[in-house]
Design a protein around this motif. Sequence first.
Motif, mmCIF file in Angstrom:
data_model
loop_
_atom_site.group_PDB
_atom_site.id
_atom_site.type_symbol
_atom_site.label_atom_id
_atom_site.label_comp_id
_atom_site.label_asym_id
_atom_site.label_seq_id
_atom_site.Cartn_x
_atom_site.Cartn_y
_atom_site.Cartn_z
ATOM 1 N N LEU A 105 -0.429 9.536 36.296
ATOM 2 C CA LEU A 105 -0.330 10.720 37.144
ATOM 3 C C LEU A 105 -1.687 11.061 37.742
ATOM 4 O O LEU A 105 -2.717 10.987 37.065
ATOM 5 C CB LEU A 105 0.183 11.908 36.342
ATOM 6 N N TYR A 106 -1.677 11.449 39.012
ATOM 7 C CA TYR A 106 -2.897 11.877 39.692
ATOM 8 C C TYR A 106 -2.885 13.397 39.861
ATOM 9 O O TYR A 106 -3.837 14.073 39.519
ATOM 10 C CB TYR A 106 -3.009 11.176 41.044
ATOM 11 N N SER A 107 -1.773 13.931 40.396
ATOM 12 C CA SER A 107 -1.651 15.383 40.561
ATOM 13 C C SER A 107 -0.182 15.771 40.638
ATOM 14 O O SER A 107 0.683 14.948 40.961
ATOM 15 C CB SER A 107 -2.388 15.861 41.816
ATOM 16 N N VAL A 108 0.077 17.041 40.339
ATOM 17 C CA VAL A 108 1.427 17.604 40.428
ATOM 18 C C VAL A 108 1.307 18.946 41.135
ATOM 19 O O VAL A 108 0.538 19.814 40.714
ATOM 20 C CB VAL A 108 2.064 17.790 39.034
ATOM 21 N N ARG A 109 2.065 19.108 42.225
ATOM 22 C CA ARG A 109 2.089 20.371 42.965
ATOM 23 C C ARG A 109 3.488 20.955 42.841
ATOM 24 O O ARG A 109 4.485 20.268 43.093
ATOM 25 C CB ARG A 109 1.726 20.148 44.431
ATOM 26 N N ILE A 110 3.576 22.227 42.444
ATOM 27 C CA ILE A 110 4.860 22.860 42.134
ATOM 28 C C ILE A 110 5.150 23.980 43.125
ATOM 29 O O ILE A 110 4.269 24.767 43.466
ATOM 30 C CB ILE A 110 4.840 23.452 40.710
ATOM 31 N N ALA A 111 6.411 24.052 43.557
ATOM 32 C CA ALA A 111 6.907 25.174 44.351
ATOM 33 C C ALA A 111 8.250 25.586 43.755
ATOM 34 O O ALA A 111 9.030 24.743 43.321
ATOM 35 C CB ALA A 111 7.093 24.765 45.806
ATOM 36 N N HIS A 112 8.484 26.884 43.704
ATOM 37 C CA HIS A 112 9.777 27.343 43.194
ATOM 38 C C HIS A 112 10.177 28.624 43.901
ATOM 39 O O HIS A 112 9.343 29.357 44.424
ATOM 40 C CB HIS A 112 9.760 27.534 41.670
ATOM 41 N N VAL A 113 11.468 28.880 43.919
ATOM 42 C CA VAL A 113 11.992 30.083 44.555
ATOM 43 C C VAL A 113 13.211 30.554 43.761
ATOM 44 O O VAL A 113 14.033 29.746 43.325
ATOM 45 C CB VAL A 113 12.373 29.835 46.038
ATOM 46 N N ARG A 114 13.262 31.848 43.562
ATOM 47 C CA ARG A 114 14.439 32.419 42.902
ATOM 48 C C ARG A 114 15.480 32.681 43.989
ATOM 49 O O ARG A 114 15.254 33.476 44.898
ATOM 50 C CB ARG A 114 14.074 33.704 42.199
ATOM 51 N N LEU A 115 16.599 32.008 43.918
ATOM 52 C CA LEU A 115 17.620 32.127 44.958
ATOM 53 C C LEU A 115 18.505 33.348 44.761
ATOM 54 O O LEU A 115 18.931 33.983 45.712
ATOM 55 C CB LEU A 115 18.462 30.852 44.999
ATOM 56 N N ALA A 116 18.834 33.679 43.524
ATOM 57 C CA ALA A 116 19.684 34.839 43.244
ATOM 58 C C ALA A 116 19.203 35.484 41.961
ATOM 59 O O ALA A 116 18.844 34.799 41.013
ATOM 60 C CB ALA A 116 21.143 34.418 43.108
ATOM 61 N N PRO A 130 0.352 1.070 39.387
ATOM 62 C CA PRO A 130 -0.195 0.379 38.223
ATOM 63 C C PRO A 130 -1.063 -0.834 38.571
ATOM 64 O O PRO A 130 -2.092 -1.061 37.933
ATOM 65 C CB PRO A 130 1.042 -0.055 37.445
ATOM 66 N N ASP A 131 -0.675 -1.607 39.570
ATOM 67 C CA ASP A 131 -1.415 -2.821 39.917
ATOM 68 C C ASP A 131 -2.548 -2.574 40.910
ATOM 69 O O ASP A 131 -3.400 -3.436 41.110
ATOM 70 C CB ASP A 131 -0.464 -3.873 40.493
ATOM 71 N N HIS A 132 -2.524 -1.411 41.559
ATOM 72 C CA HIS A 132 -3.540 -1.067 42.568
ATOM 73 C C HIS A 132 -3.937 0.391 42.343
ATOM 74 O O HIS A 132 -3.473 1.282 43.052
ATOM 75 C CB HIS A 132 -2.999 -1.267 43.981
ATOM 76 N N LEU A 133 -4.805 0.662 41.390
ATOM 77 C CA LEU A 133 -5.132 2.026 40.994
ATOM 78 C C LEU A 133 -5.794 2.855 42.088
ATOM 79 O O LEU A 133 -5.839 4.080 42.000
ATOM 80 C CB LEU A 133 -6.018 2.004 39.737
ATOM 81 N N SER A 134 -6.273 2.218 43.135
ATOM 82 C CA SER A 134 -6.886 2.980 44.229
ATOM 83 C C SER A 134 -5.843 3.532 45.204
ATOM 84 O O SER A 134 -6.171 4.361 46.052
ATOM 85 C CB SER A 134 -7.900 2.115 44.986
ATOM 86 N N LEU A 135 -4.584 3.096 45.072
ATOM 87 C CA LEU A 135 -3.510 3.571 45.953
ATOM 88 C C LEU A 135 -2.674 4.635 45.248
ATOM 89 O O LEU A 135 -2.380 4.524 44.060
ATOM 90 C CB LEU A 135 -2.606 2.407 46.369
ATOM 91 N N LEU A 136 -2.266 5.656 46.023
ATOM 92 C CA LEU A 136 -1.424 6.723 45.491
ATOM 93 C C LEU A 136 -0.025 6.627 46.086
ATOM 94 O O LEU A 136 0.152 6.269 47.247
ATOM 95 C CB LEU A 136 -2.017 8.097 45.818
ATOM 96 N N GLN A 137 0.955 6.985 45.288
ATOM 97 C CA GLN A 137 2.359 7.009 45.706
ATOM 98 C C GLN A 137 2.884 8.413 45.421
ATOM 99 O O GLN A 137 2.423 9.081 44.500
ATOM 100 C CB GLN A 137 3.152 5.961 44.914
ATOM 101 N N THR A 138 3.866 8.850 46.209
ATOM 102 C CA THR A 138 4.452 10.180 46.025
ATOM 103 C C THR A 138 5.852 10.069 45.446
ATOM 104 O O THR A 138 6.633 9.207 45.829
ATOM 105 C CB THR A 138 4.547 10.917 47.377
ATOM 106 N N TYR A 139 6.168 10.987 44.522
ATOM 107 C CA TYR A 139 7.514 11.115 43.970
ATOM 108 C C TYR A 139 7.864 12.597 44.013
ATOM 109 O O TYR A 139 7.042 13.450 43.645
ATOM 110 C CB TYR A 139 7.559 10.604 42.525
ATOM 111 N N VAL A 140 9.070 12.946 44.472
ATOM 112 C CA VAL A 140 9.500 14.338 44.536
ATOM 113 C C VAL A 140 10.586 14.563 43.495
ATOM 114 O O VAL A 140 11.593 13.847 43.451
ATOM 115 C CB VAL A 140 10.004 14.711 45.947
ATOM 116 N N TRP A 141 10.376 15.558 42.632
ATOM 117 C CA TRP A 141 11.311 15.934 41.567
ATOM 118 C C TRP A 141 11.833 17.323 41.881
ATOM 119 O O TRP A 141 11.065 18.215 42.288
ATOM 120 C CB TRP A 141 10.575 15.928 40.235
#
Length: 92
Positions: A66-77, A28-39
């Motif tokens: 938000l800048y981007s969201v990359r999704i990965a998923h796998v069906r385990l069973a 928020p205070d430095h819009l040129s910097l990106l941070q990563t969050y994993v959900w």
Amino acid sequence: MATRVCDDFVRQLQGFSLTTAEILYRLPDHLSLLQTYVWQDYDLAPEFPALRKFLDFWRRTLDGPLYSVRIAHVRLARPSEIRAVTAEFALH
């Protein structure tokens, strides 16, 4: 002896898959910097309602855009991969 079935396993049988999202957002205070969050959570592909709910919460509540969201998923069973056990043997 009764065994309790894990809630995550039951959700997998209902069609949920393990979903991981890598979220890049601007500070928020430095819009040129990106941070990563994993959900990570169990969600229904391809609509991903739990992830969409989380991202809506993010947009409404948090200051980091938000800048981007990359999704990965796998069906385990899958239900077709599960078969009932007809007998149980215990060895001492």
